[in-house]
Motif scaffolding. Sequence first.
Motif, PDB file in Angstrom:
ATOM      1  N   PRO A  81       0.899  -1.273  -0.137  1.00  0.00           N
ATOM      2  CA  PRO A  81       0.090   0.066   0.041  1.00  0.00           C
ATOM      3  C   PRO A  81       0.811   1.298  -0.165  1.00  0.00           C
ATOM      4  O   PRO A  81       1.907   1.290   0.505  1.00  0.00           O
ATOM      5  CB  PRO A  81      -0.889  -0.141   1.517  1.00  0.00           C
ATOM      6  CG  PRO A  81       0.082  -1.062   2.328  1.00  0.00           C
ATOM      7  CD  PRO A  81       0.743  -1.906   1.303  1.00  0.00           C
ATOM      8  N   ILE A 137      -6.168   1.684   3.260  1.00  0.00           N
ATOM      9  CA  ILE A 137      -6.018   0.347   4.066  1.00  0.00           C
ATOM     10  C   ILE A 137      -6.860  -0.182   4.745  1.00  0.00           C
ATOM     11  O   ILE A 137      -7.672   0.633   5.475  1.00  0.00           O
ATOM     12  CB  ILE A 137      -4.617   0.530   4.787  1.00  0.00           C
ATOM     13  CG1 ILE A 137      -4.855   1.622   5.803  1.00  0.00           C
ATOM     14  CG2 ILE A 137      -3.272   1.023   4.059  1.00  0.00           C
ATOM     15  CD1 ILE A 137      -3.534   1.935   6.690  1.00  0.00           C
ATOM     16  N   LEU A 215      -4.329  -6.650  -2.108  1.00  0.00           N
ATOM     17  CA  LEU A 215      -4.556  -5.351  -1.746  1.00  0.00           C
ATOM     18  C   LEU A 215      -5.831  -4.933  -2.083  1.00  0.00           C
ATOM     19  O   LEU A 215      -6.366  -3.632  -1.836  1.00  0.00           O
ATOM     20  CB  LEU A 215      -3.420  -4.373  -1.846  1.00  0.00           C
ATOM     21  CG  LEU A 215      -1.816  -4.640  -1.711  1.00  0.00           C
ATOM     22  CD1 LEU A 215      -1.106  -3.686  -2.037  1.00  0.00           C
ATOM     23  CD2 LEU A 215      -1.700  -5.238  -0.375  1.00  0.00           C
TER      24      LEU A 215
END
Length: 396
Positions: A81, A137, A215
């Motif tokens: 990230p 995130i 992610l």
Amino acid sequence: MVQIWLVELLKGTGKLFLHPVLYYLVFLSGILGVMRVKRERENFHVRAQDAYFELRQLFPQGLIIGLVFSIIIIAAGIAVPFAAVVLIAGFTILLSLTTNIRWMSPAYTVGAAFFAIVLFSQNNWSVPFFTKAFESINDMVYPSIVIVLGLLIVAEGILILKNGYKGTSPKLAKSKRGQVIGVHEVKRLWMVPLFLLVPGTALQLPFDWWPVFHLGATEYSLIFVPFAISFYQQIKGTLPKAAIERYGRQVTTLGVLITLLAVAGYWHPLVSIIVAALALIGRESLALIAYLKDDNRPFYFSKKNNGLMIIGIIPESPAEKMELKVGEIITKINGSAIRDENTFYEALQKNRAHCKLDVLDTNGEIRFVQRALFEGDHHELGILFVLDERKYEKGA
């Protein structure tokens, strides 16, 4: 597809020059060089390496290692990230303010960023100016960061092994008993730039397995990120090259172990937290063990009864051209026995056109070296010795 990749590589490379850590490392390397020269002049009235030496070590080898590891990261589809990139830069600058150069090692900067990401995601914290990056995130552990951490520790070990011993700086200190002794010190910074995959809008998934860790995104961008690799070691009980190479091999082994263990984090996220903690503890343990081992050894660079021990050699000097080495002992010059710097200088003055040296090498064997002397050559051949106490006090 090829054109998209080429454009993204160029854009990612350009972002390297927007990263503050790049310029910060150049600044710190310059400061380290100036401080080293100042200390060497205080100890020996002459500097060993010039003030730009640390700056010249910053880029070349780190760039090559970074490109090799970038291929591994991209081929394996290891994505991180953008928030991690921000935090790593922040911790690099923050830990440098402690003035202890070794805290800028990736074990501490990337390790701290990993645990910070866990806390930020758990508590929905953010960082000013990077709110969007931290909002992206989610509540999860990122094993990809730990893999990058392991690779950077491997890079650190390789750099210590191959470059750390070059240009070690001689230094005078006092033992606990007040005896003047010689020490070799290394304060080094390297930059290892890595291409990292971060969530973006440029690159779609070209393979089913790429990237391994998604992610939560399906498209990624490339960013060329500069990582700081730092190294500090002070050696008084052995030859610096042997001690530093041994240390480098230990750090490389730790990095390989961390990288292999970090892969398990893709299946068991808790493993990533354990491995990141192991990296921090392992790296600190290696530093502590190296210090304790060296501290328990007798002083290697100290006054000898059978001659003068070489603690440093000035580059491009007659001593370097005669291939004299750090740790060797000069016992005679032009047939005259050497006891201290005064007798050394007097023996040189007997024949300013030529000198013949009896040298006891680091294996305890006598060898003979000789050379013609020319106008402008250093008056002491460019050799640095451990001074006697009176001279040391005067210089200090």
